[in-house]
Write a protein that holds these residues in place. Structure first.
Motif, PDB file in Angstrom:
ATOM      1  N   GLY A 166       0.791  -1.233   0.000  1.00 46.28           N
ATOM      2  CA  GLY A 166       0.000   0.000   0.000  1.00 46.28           C
ATOM      3  C   GLY A 166       0.818   1.276   0.000  1.00 46.28           C
ATOM      4  N   ASP A 213      -6.453  -3.094  -6.275  1.00 45.81           N
ATOM      5  CA  ASP A 213      -7.454  -2.491  -5.388  1.00 45.81           C
ATOM      6  C   ASP A 213      -7.231  -2.855  -3.918  1.00 45.81           C
ATOM      7  N   THR A 231      -6.837   0.675  -2.280  1.00 47.33           N
ATOM      8  CA  THR A 231      -8.041   1.140  -1.578  1.00 47.33           C
ATOM      9  C   THR A 231      -8.139   0.618  -0.144  1.00 47.33           C
ATOM     10  N   SER A 232      -7.352  -0.418   0.158  1.00 48.92           N
ATOM     11  CA  SER A 232      -7.464  -1.001   1.492  1.00 48.92           C
ATOM     12  C   SER A 232      -6.328  -0.514   2.374  1.00 48.92           C
ATOM     13  N   MET A 251     -13.052   5.080  -5.919  1.00 51.15           N
ATOM     14  CA  MET A 251     -11.802   5.775  -5.582  1.00 51.15           C
ATOM     15  C   MET A 251     -11.555   6.986  -6.486  1.00 51.15           C
ATOM     16  N   ASN A 293      -8.561  -2.050 -10.740  1.00 42.49           N
ATOM     17  CA  ASN A 293      -9.721  -2.370  -9.923  1.00 42.49           C
ATOM     18  C   ASN A 293     -10.424  -3.593 -10.504  1.00 42.49           C
ATOM     19  N   THR A 300     -13.640  -2.675  -3.017  1.00 36.73           N
ATOM     20  CA  THR A 300     -14.269  -2.378  -4.302  1.00 36.73           C
ATOM     21  C   THR A 300     -15.219  -3.477  -4.771  1.00 36.73           C
ATOM     22  N   VAL A 339      -4.479   8.848  -0.796  1.00 38.78           N
ATOM     23  CA  VAL A 339      -5.243  10.078  -0.559  1.00 38.78           C
ATOM     24  C   VAL A 339      -4.290  11.249  -0.304  1.00 38.78           C
ATOM     25  N   ALA A 374      -4.934   3.046   1.522  1.00 33.36           N
ATOM     26  CA  ALA A 374      -5.901   4.130   1.288  1.00 33.36           C
ATOM     27  C   ALA A 374      -5.356   5.481   1.752  1.00 33.36           C
ATOM     28  N   ILE A 431     -16.114   1.247  -2.769  1.00 31.62           N
ATOM     29  CA  ILE A 431     -15.531   2.594  -2.825  1.00 31.62           C
ATOM     30  C   ILE A 431     -15.268   3.008  -4.270  1.00 31.62           C
TER      31      ILE A 431
END
Lengths: 245, 68
Positions: free
Chosen positions: A70, A94, A98-99, A160, A121, A135, A106, A102, A158
């Motif tokens: 990540g 993803d 996203t996990s 994203m 994704n 997702t 961001v 995240a 989500i």
């Protein structure tokens, strides 16, 4: 006769380990083709994720660095700030983006880091055996949502791209798909634009690619592509989410 | 006149190339398997190939080269 299609120079000769029909290979090739077309292979540093694409460093024929799970955007931030003249991209799935990652994505986007992120994704965790991802679609059966994902207990999938597009630092965000030839062509254009966005110094760029996982979805490769068109695109609408002129 | 060549040992038999060929000339071999143990994709009626490169664009494993 002249060659109209061949393996891009920015890919190595190593055969990819992905399952048959996995669209990771298509996206790898698109990124490599863009590197060739922009003639940036010698100046590009890629950051590999944790997930199915963990061995991306073996497949891209440019400098590569593996990041902790990540943390690719954080590593990319460091690389880009030390080498502002280099082209830096992250390639993340993803689960990675996203996990567990995240926060990193961001804040990298919010800081307007001049990096390019390719976000795959496919609505599931591939490498670990088909668990539910943030997702995963509502009702989607995975090994950790055997009765289908429910909003009451697992929340909502989500989006994203829409989320990051709301950030001031993001310069170019687009969602594309690779489920047919037309969309593959569009995806390549988007990837190229995302690299150009970085090269011209506009800021953070991310391309979200709707992808497949035939193995963990339990479908044939062809059925998987049809599933993307029928189920994923309605929830994850394609198109440019943000573009700074 | 067009020609497609398959790097057969890279093929994983996913059949995506077969699904996108507008002339339906790409098919999976039935009589042989490659190093990975898959029936690789191939073209027999090369004269019908129009060199659109759809198969190559769809192939996730960069198996296919197209000349035109």
């Amino acid at each position: 006769m002249k060659k109209v299609f061949q393996k891009p120079q920015s890919l190595t000769d190593k055969p990819m380990h992905y399952c048959p029909g996995c669209t990771h290979g298509i996206v790898h090739r698109l990124v490599a083709e863009v590197m060739d077309e922009l003639d940036i292979r010698e100046d590009t540093i890629g950051i590999a994720p944790v997930g199915c694409a963990v061995f991306a460093y073996d497949y891209f024929n440019c400098d590569m660095q593996e990041a902790a799970h990540g943390r690719a955007p954080a590593v990319a931030t460091g690389v880009k700030r030390v080498h502002p003249d280099k082209v830096v991209f992250t390639y993340q799935g993803d689960g990675d983006l996203t996990s567990i990652g995240a926060a990193e994505i961001v804040h990298a986007a919010n800081r307007g880091e001049k990096i390019t992120t390719i976000f795959i994704n496919n609505a599931i965790y591939g490498m670990t055996g088909g668990q539910m991802a943030p997702t995963s679609l509502l009702g989607q059966v995975t090994t950790t949502s055997p009765y289908g994902r429910k909003a009451e207990t697992e929340g909502y999938p989500i989006r994203m791209s829409e989320m990051l597009a709301a950030l001031e630092g993001a310069a170019y965000i687009e969602r594309v798909s690779v489920h047919d030839i037309k969309h593959i062509r569009q995806a390549k254009k988007a990837v190229k634009k995302a690299f150009e966005c970085q090269i011209t110094g506009k800021g953070f760029a991310m391309i979200e690619v709707l992808s497949t996982c035939p193995t963990n979805w339990g479908m044939s490769p062809k059925e998987s592509l049809e599933w993307v068109a029928a189920n994923m695109i309605p929830y994850y609408p394609l198109g440019v989410k943000k573009e700074v002129e | 006149m067009a020609r497609v060549t398959f790097d057969e040992d890279r093929c994983k038999g996913c059949e995506l190339c077969v699904s996108v060929c507008p002339k339906h000339v790409v098919h999976m071999t039935k009589d042989r398997i490659n190093k990975k143990g898959y029936h690789p994709a191939t073209v027999d009626e090369m004269d019908k190939c129009i060199g659109c490169a759809f198969c190559a664009m769809m192939c996730p494993d960069v198996v296919i080269e197209v000349e035109k």
